[in-house]
Design an enzyme around this catalytic site. Structure first.
Site, PDB file in Angstrom:
ATOM      1  N   HIS B 125     -28.308  -4.234 -27.865  1.00 23.09           N
ATOM      2  CA  HIS B 125     -29.208  -4.836 -26.877  1.00 23.09           C
ATOM      3  C   HIS B 125     -29.577  -3.744 -25.865  1.00 23.09           C
ATOM      4  O   HIS B 125     -28.778  -2.848 -25.603  1.00 23.09           O
ATOM      5  CB  HIS B 125     -28.435  -5.972 -26.197  1.00 23.09           C
ATOM      6  CG  HIS B 125     -29.232  -6.809 -25.255  1.00 23.09           C
ATOM      7  ND1 HIS B 125     -29.530  -6.414 -23.976  1.00 23.09           N
ATOM      8  CD2 HIS B 125     -29.780  -8.045 -25.400  1.00 23.09           C
ATOM      9  CE1 HIS B 125     -30.218  -7.370 -23.364  1.00 23.09           C
ATOM     10  NE2 HIS B 125     -30.389  -8.376 -24.212  1.00 23.09           N
ATOM     11  N   ASP B 202     -19.563  -4.962 -26.055  1.00 24.06           N
ATOM     12  CA  ASP B 202     -20.517  -5.875 -25.434  1.00 24.06           C
ATOM     13  C   ASP B 202     -20.292  -7.246 -26.069  1.00 24.06           C
ATOM     14  O   ASP B 202     -20.696  -7.494 -27.205  1.00 24.06           O
ATOM     15  CB  ASP B 202     -21.929  -5.345 -25.694  1.00 24.06           C
ATOM     16  CG  ASP B 202     -23.009  -6.332 -25.276  1.00 24.06           C
ATOM     17  OD1 ASP B 202     -22.673  -7.482 -24.900  1.00 24.06           O
ATOM     18  OD2 ASP B 202     -24.197  -5.952 -25.330  1.00 24.06           O
ATOM     19  N   GLN B 205     -22.597 -11.938 -26.887  1.00 24.69           N
ATOM     20  CA  GLN B 205     -22.820 -12.924 -27.944  1.00 24.69           C
ATOM     21  C   GLN B 205     -21.524 -13.418 -28.571  1.00 24.69           C
ATOM     22  O   GLN B 205     -21.498 -14.477 -29.198  1.00 24.69           O
ATOM     23  CB  GLN B 205     -23.727 -12.341 -29.041  1.00 24.69           C
ATOM     24  CG  GLN B 205     -25.153 -12.077 -28.571  1.00 24.69           C
ATOM     25  CD  GLN B 205     -25.853 -13.352 -28.107  1.00 24.69           C
ATOM     26  OE1 GLN B 205     -25.605 -14.443 -28.616  1.00 24.69           O
ATOM     27  NE2 GLN B 205     -26.724 -13.218 -27.109  1.00 24.69           N
ATOM     28  N   LYS B 228     -24.134 -17.474 -20.835  1.00 29.73           N
ATOM     29  CA  LYS B 228     -24.163 -17.712 -22.282  1.00 29.73           C
ATOM     30  C   LYS B 228     -22.941 -18.492 -22.762  1.00 29.73           C
ATOM     31  O   LYS B 228     -22.874 -18.898 -23.918  1.00 29.73           O
ATOM     32  CB  LYS B 228     -24.262 -16.373 -23.028  1.00 29.73           C
ATOM     33  CG  LYS B 228     -25.579 -15.649 -22.802  1.00 29.73           C
ATOM     34  CD  LYS B 228     -25.674 -14.379 -23.631  1.00 29.73           C
ATOM     35  CE  LYS B 228     -26.644 -13.383 -23.038  1.00 29.73           C
ATOM     36  NZ  LYS B 228     -28.036 -13.546 -23.494  1.00 29.73           N
ATOM     37  N   CYS B 365     -34.863  -7.976 -26.939  1.00 31.24           N
ATOM     38  CA  CYS B 365     -34.302  -6.827 -26.207  1.00 31.24           C
ATOM     39  C   CYS B 365     -33.604  -5.860 -27.149  1.00 31.24           C
ATOM     40  O   CYS B 365     -32.596  -5.234 -26.784  1.00 31.24           O
ATOM     41  CB  CYS B 365     -33.355  -7.284 -25.103  1.00 31.24           C
ATOM     42  SG  CYS B 365     -34.184  -8.129 -23.753  1.00 31.24           S
TER      43      CYS B 365
HETATM   44  C1  LIG Z   1     -25.649  -8.549 -27.038  1.00 26.53           C
HETATM   45  C2  LIG Z   1     -26.124  -8.704 -25.638  1.00 26.53           C
HETATM   46  N1  LIG Z   1     -25.802  -7.766 -24.727  1.00 26.53           N
HETATM   47  C3  LIG Z   1     -26.177  -7.877 -23.438  1.00 26.53           C
HETATM   48  C4  LIG Z   1     -26.921  -8.937 -23.000  1.00 26.53           C
HETATM   49  C5  LIG Z   1     -27.312  -8.982 -21.561  1.00 26.53           C
HETATM   50  O1  LIG Z   1     -26.718 -10.047 -20.917  1.00 26.53           O
HETATM   51  P1  LIG Z   1     -27.177 -10.450 -19.435  1.00 26.53           P
HETATM   52  O2  LIG Z   1     -28.680 -10.546 -19.501  1.00 26.53           O
HETATM   53  O3  LIG Z   1     -26.543 -11.750 -19.183  1.00 26.53           O
HETATM   54  O4  LIG Z   1     -26.744  -9.371 -18.521  1.00 26.53           O
HETATM   55  C6  LIG Z   1     -27.272  -9.947 -23.911  1.00 26.53           C
HETATM   56  C7  LIG Z   1     -28.053 -11.118 -23.522  1.00 26.53           C
HETATM   57  O5  LIG Z   1     -29.233 -11.105 -23.270  1.00 26.53           O
HETATM   58  C8  LIG Z   1     -26.878  -9.813 -25.259  1.00 26.53           C
HETATM   59  O6  LIG Z   1     -27.204 -10.739 -26.160  1.00 26.53           O
END
Ligand SMILES: Cc1ncc(COP(=O)(O)O)c(C=O)c1O
Ligand SMILES: Cc1ncc(COP(=O)(O)O)c(C=O)c1O
Lengths: 138, 407, 407, 138
Positions: B125, B202, B205, B228, B365
């Site tokens: 991401h 990370d 998910q 999430k 993203c």
């Molecule tokens: C794999 C992953 N990493 C990072 C993020 C970023 O999370 P957040 O937008 O809650 O900071 C997301 C969600 O959008 C994600 O799916």
């Protein structure tokens, strides 16, 4: 037909539809029948970057009339552009510049559009007018 | 299904009874954000109606109650991650904030030098790419990327080739938000430790779907977002191994993170407070604890089984459609990504929305991953506790109808 | 008072009807955090029950509604601050986060060099000291401090001496959280502009009490926290002048703040999104807008008048007590700080708490200021819309009783 | 008196009070009457830093009995320490080490304490035992 007349015609056509399916099928149909834009015209400088779809717009002026060519990778977006092209194509630059584009609000289509898409639509109308500006008053 | 009563679960989510364009909402955008059960909404509200106060240092009763609630929330998170001590749990504003924290303090500590390498994967991401790119720019380190196979799984031989003595950091997604790939993180983290690299997962998910055990994973940093995992927006977690975190400099400066401030010099507080400058998102922390408690009452195993069954049903139903292309491996989790030949994902998503079905379209993203697969985006359906087989069927029928309209 | 109906206001705050140690709560710790009216609690809940979704880039209906609500919240903040454009409103997690953002990007942009100076005051909260100390450490710039007079007001001649061509940043609190001093910020900002310094105002304490007009102040950066203006925790604002903010590099990297990510290079998004990486605190932004709307329905002028009347009454009532020492100037706002000779603030605060009265005791995150006044802390009563004259009387009576017990 | 006997006595004294005022006045009184700690003993190494108040603790052992001196800038904190000193002072190191300090929970005082203060209290008890450890089993 004048710009106002085409707009009136479009509004009448759209008013025949009772549900979103018919309305969208109509727009998609418009997109499919939009005059094709030659691939060599789909250049960076003709690109209007949207949020999720891309639009190419070309404008020229022949015999005092604007000629628009457009394309998009999204069929629905393309249908929306087709709406504009149908209204503004073959009109004089001055008529394009003074055209009231708020008719789109009466189509009921905007309610079904993401704000990003509605924005793209406004951007499109602005761009079409801007291109007419180059040829206006000549 | 006696163990997993989806109707009873749905009844706890007020938003699920709303309509969209005159049709009942079918919400399949859970990988973007999950809805909140009453247990969470009530916990947030109760906090404001009963104990709201600024925490730490307060002498008065409400401040004490709020402090206790906030620190109990930390304990809940620590237990949930099997963290050896709650001092390793840093509250942040989300996964993105957590990853930036780690990248920034590694930068400030001068842990990265020209020639050093940071290893990511092609699945990442943007939030697990850009902070490292920025760190590379500042430090002169270089970014290396584990490639993926056509089925969306990591190229493990390539990983082992890319992992060298120069690798200082391995930053990897636990589950891919775009394709649902579940990475073999335990194995990769262990390999990275072998070469002395720091490891970050990370878990944005993974946290909503899998039990996380940071000791078993033996990972240095684990990041996830509240929103999430059925919790409020604006709260996230960074787990950080005590020994490592304690050796790193602070990031944000301000109240709470200090022991003593004077103009001639300031001493910083102990963990976890050193990394929590300013008034924290107290409601968010309490809401997050309520959400984790809620998840654990259902049980992550039951939850995961339910979701896996839905995702398999969806894959099967969609595969039957003309020109449909699924991304990711068949044992994907959480998210199912697809496209239909000759149809723009945006158009399909727009028509699904008209039918009340919320999916995500676009690059999720993950632009580098999209480029790798030669697409500008996909349609992604992602699942949560409250989704049903009926919704899967509606999704497949709606995709079929939309595709017909667009052809 | 027909214009300002405090009973009607109190009825909107569920927490005010609770008891503490068997006595009705008298909450005078508003400078630490304010309680939330139903309008805010309902706005937060409605968001989750009706439109919860991740924002921007979403094709589906809920995502559109949530995006619109989030961006309308930004417009509300922009209007409230009279910001020329909403693109100058950055949502952060609080004042501390906002100030760190500014200090960090100035650092990354290399705007500070050895020999450069940052000018603060002796009144500052740790959150407006530590980020600058950290920036000085990284950049070689030095910190300079405007001294205060014995009445807690700034030494203006000293300010003018300290402000030189080498001053790159003036970072100043608008209202002192410890003493209630209202600084002549318009004048000081104008002087700083004369020497070409950037200006930041810490509005954490001013935002709940004064109308803020960033154009009239002609300030470059203005920071405040949601939780002190009756909004939820975990949300804050940074106003930043477009031309300046747009010339500075990003801070946190991730989703939302980029235009295009690839491993070979990333381009960043426009303002305000460039500074909002990751999923924002959507609930917080919406709650903040609801809080500002709520404040504006009452009217900041009426609010301020009410609070000023309470603070004057409190000062008068307390002054009558034996050995009582008030801090700050007589035209203080928001907060009233005091001590009683020979009595520890902590002891007094503990006994007040037993009587149901919540005040703050200690250094108020202003250790340098406490040192300047030769105390380890003070007792601070701070006021909000829902406080009453009766509460002021209770405070004075309770202080008297507690002092008698402690002597 | 043994440790247990002193604890019992304290609990009885405290049980006489009906409201928080009396209870606090009693604790404050204990603080006021705590044997003074000479200023030169209030050194950095004897300091136990609390959240809002400071405590100094000195321990020595004479004739096999522990001797505690303590002080605090906060009168209430000092009263709490006095409670401990009254229980543990003049006892053998071994008795101090094995003393059950949970009697504090029965005083009802902790409910009136900030958690920071309750923590400080626990810290205090631990420190007093730790100092006894140095002299135990000799
Ligand atoms: C794999 C992953 N990493 C990072 C993020 C970023 O999370 P957040 O937008 O809650 O900071 C997301 C969600 O959008 C994600 O799916
Ligand atoms: C003057 C001042 N500045 C900064 C802050 C920090 O605000 P926050 O803790 O919400 O980040 C506060 C509040 O504690 C304050 O009063």
């Amino acid at each position: 037909m004048t710009i106002a007349e085409t707009q009136q015609q479009l509004l009448e056509e759209l008013s025949l539809f009772h549900d979103w399916t018919e309305r969208y099928e109509y727009v998609i149909g418009l997109g499919k029948h939009l005059a094709p834009m030659p691939g060599e015209l789909q250049t960076r400088d003709r690109l209007i970057e949207g949020c999720q779809s891309q639009v190419w717009l070309d404008a020229s002026c022949q015999d005092g009339r604007m000629h628009y060519l457009a394309d998009s990778d999204s069929l629905i977006t393309k249908g929306m552009i087709a709406l504009f092209v149908r209204v503004l194509d073959r009109q004089t630059p001055d008529d394009v510049l003074t055209a009231d584009m708020s008719f789109v609000d009466q189509t009921g289509l905007k309610e079904h559009l993401a704000p990003t898409r509605a924005n793209a639509l406004n951007l499109m109308a602005t761009q079409m007018k801007q291109r007419a500006l180059e040829f206006a008053g000549k | 299904m006696p163990a997993f009563d989806v109707a009873a679960i749905r009844a706890q989510f007020p938003i699920l009874s709303r309509e969209v364009h005159g049709k009942p909402l079918v919400y399949l955008d859970n990988a973007a954000t999950a809805h909140k059960p009453l247990a969470v909404l009530d916990a947030s509200r109760r906090y404001y109606e009963e104990i709201n106060a600024n925490i730490h240092r307060g002498t008065h009763h409400l401040s004490q109650l709020a402090t206790i609630a906030h620190e109990e929330a930390r304990l809940t998170v620590a237990r949930h991650l099997n963290s050896p001590t709650p001092d390793e749990i840093i509250f942040t504003s989300g996964t993105t904030d957590s990853i930036n924290l780690v990248a920034s303090i590694l930068g400030r500590a001068g842990r990265l030098k020209p020639g050093d390498e940071i290893l990511l994967s092609h699945l990442e991401h943007h939030s697990n790419i850009v902070p490292w790119q920025m760190l590379c720019e500042r430090s002169g380190a270089t970014l290396h990327v584990i490639p993926v196979h056509d089925d969306g799984t990591l190229d493990l031989p390539a990983f082992h080739r890319l992992l060298t003595e120069r690798t200082r950091v391995l930053a990897l997604t636990h589950i891919s938000n775009a394709f649902g790939t579940v990475n073999p993180v335990r194995e990769l983290v262990a390999a990275a430790k072998q070469v002395g690299a720091l490891t970050l997962l990370d878990g944005a998910q993974a946290a909503p779907h899998l039990p996380i055990d940071v000791q078993d994973l033996d990972v240095d940093f684990y990041a996830f977002s509240g929103h999430k995992v059925y919790a409020p927006t604006g709260i996230g977690v960074l787990y950080g191994r005590y020994k490592i975190l304690d050796s790193l400099p602070p990031w944000r400066g301000g109240g709470e993170m200090i022991k003593k401030v004077s103009f001639s010099g300031t001493t910083y507080n102990n963990l976890p407070f050193r990394y929590e400058a300013g008034t924290p998102n107290i409601e968010g922390a309490i809401g997050l604890a309520a959400a984790l408690d809620w998840i654990n009452r259902i049980g992550l195993d039951a939850l995961h089984q339910h979701e896996q069954s839905l995702i398999r049903q969806a894959a099967a139903a969609l595969s039957a459609l003309d020109g449909l292309r699924l991304y990711g491996p068949s044992d994907r989790a959480a998210s199912l990504s697809f496209n239909i030949d000759g149809i723009h994902h945006y158009d399909l998503g727009t028509l699904l929305d008209q039918m009340g079905i919320a999916v995500r379209t676009g690059h999720h993203c993950c632009q580098p991953l999209m480029e790798r697969f030669g697409v500008t985006g996909t349609i992604r359906a992602s699942f949560a506790a409250y989704n049903t087989t009926d919704e899967v069927i509606q999704l497949a029928a709606a995709v079929k109808k939309a595709a017909a309209m667009l052809r």
